[in-house]
Design a protein around this motif. Sequence first.
Motif, PDB file in Angstrom:
ATOM      1  N   ARG A   3      17.168  37.092  35.181  1.00  0.00           N
ATOM      2  CA  ARG A   3      16.721  35.818  34.100  1.00  0.00           C
ATOM      3  C   ARG A   3      18.216  35.179  33.928  1.00  0.00           C
ATOM      4  O   ARG A   3      19.045  35.892  33.435  1.00  0.00           O
ATOM      5  CB  ARG A   3      16.253  36.421  33.154  1.00  0.00           C
ATOM      6  N   HIS A   5      19.817  32.363  31.604  1.00  0.00           N
ATOM      7  CA  HIS A   5      19.476  31.848  30.400  1.00  0.00           C
ATOM      8  C   HIS A   5      20.628  30.508  30.119  1.00  0.00           C
ATOM      9  O   HIS A   5      21.660  31.193  29.773  1.00  0.00           O
ATOM     10  CB  HIS A   5      19.609  32.825  29.154  1.00  0.00           C
ATOM     11  N   LEU A  27      20.948  41.856  23.832  1.00  0.00           N
ATOM     12  CA  LEU A  27      20.807  42.325  25.216  1.00  0.00           C
ATOM     13  C   LEU A  27      21.573  43.585  25.390  1.00  0.00           C
ATOM     14  O   LEU A  27      21.202  44.525  25.939  1.00  0.00           O
ATOM     15  CB  LEU A  27      21.415  41.219  26.176  1.00  0.00           C
ATOM     16  N   PHE A  34      23.546  42.905  31.211  1.00  0.00           N
ATOM     17  CA  PHE A  34      23.740  41.633  30.770  1.00  0.00           C
ATOM     18  C   PHE A  34      25.333  41.233  31.474  1.00  0.00           C
ATOM     19  O   PHE A  34      26.286  41.863  31.405  1.00  0.00           O
ATOM     20  CB  PHE A  34      23.800  41.507  29.273  1.00  0.00           C
ATOM     21  N   SER A  78      19.424  41.660  36.171  1.00  0.00           N
ATOM     22  CA  SER A  78      20.382  41.304  35.268  1.00  0.00           C
ATOM     23  C   SER A  78      19.821  40.106  34.167  1.00  0.00           C
ATOM     24  O   SER A  78      19.187  39.365  34.630  1.00  0.00           O
ATOM     25  CB  SER A  78      21.531  40.737  35.680  1.00  0.00           C
ATOM     26  N   GLU A  79      20.293  40.099  32.909  1.00  0.00           N
ATOM     27  CA  GLU A  79      20.273  38.986  32.176  1.00  0.00           C
ATOM     28  C   GLU A  79      21.484  38.320  32.090  1.00  0.00           C
ATOM     29  O   GLU A  79      22.498  38.924  31.653  1.00  0.00           O
ATOM     30  CB  GLU A  79      19.955  39.508  30.866  1.00  0.00           C
ATOM     31  N   LEU A 227      11.498  38.519  25.364  1.00  0.00           N
ATOM     32  CA  LEU A 227      12.607  39.116  26.236  1.00  0.00           C
ATOM     33  C   LEU A 227      12.615  40.674  26.257  1.00  0.00           C
ATOM     34  O   LEU A 227      13.452  41.317  26.636  1.00  0.00           O
ATOM     35  CB  LEU A 227      13.936  38.824  25.721  1.00  0.00           C
TER      36      LEU A 227
END
Length: 228
Positions: A3, A5, A27, A34, A78-79, A227
Amino acid sequence: MARIHFISGEKGGVGKSFTARILAQYLIDSELPFVGFDSDQSHSTFSRFYSDFNSLIDVDDFESLDKILEVAENKPRSEIVVDLAAQTARKLDEWIEQSDLFEILNAIDSTAYLWHVMDDGADSARLLEATLDKFSDSPVQLVVVKNMGRGNNFELFDKSSIFEKAQENKAIFLTLPKLQSALAQKIDFYNFSFWAAANNAKAMSTAERQRVKVWKNNCYDKFKRFLA
């Protein structure tokens, strides 16, 4: 599924880096993989506080922006948090259009979230409307962040046609609570992450650490809605 952001808002001074920082801390504390990118070459606020997770990118350089996609493809769980400096929308739009970004994201099974961080002024609302018009037919998920640290009266916005348009586009609405100004200033002065601010007994008093923890938990409750 990665995702991505994009923390945006286009207007300066609305708290984009501040939002990126508390999202990053959420996160990390949630033990979610992250990776961060900071596009602010002059201040590098995001990377200053979370240097172990961040690297700089140049929005004027497509190859630099491509690093975001490389992480999404190579680290699919991963974020990815991208802190966008003010006045970067035009260059980002060029990269999105010329790269056919959403086709790439579909191919690598990734999703994009566009966080529009706003104060309570008319400019932020108008910039949101422009963003809605731009991405209305795209698969990007819009997150509208009403930053109480940069405005305390969003009543006019909440009654506006722009708010209704955002609702029609299934935007996620998030109210970011205000952190006491003197406390936020102290955290910035010491270059503390929010974890350090909540745990450093030498620089922060017991009451200050507790206020940071309460504020963090309030923010986390907002993030958990979409989330977790």
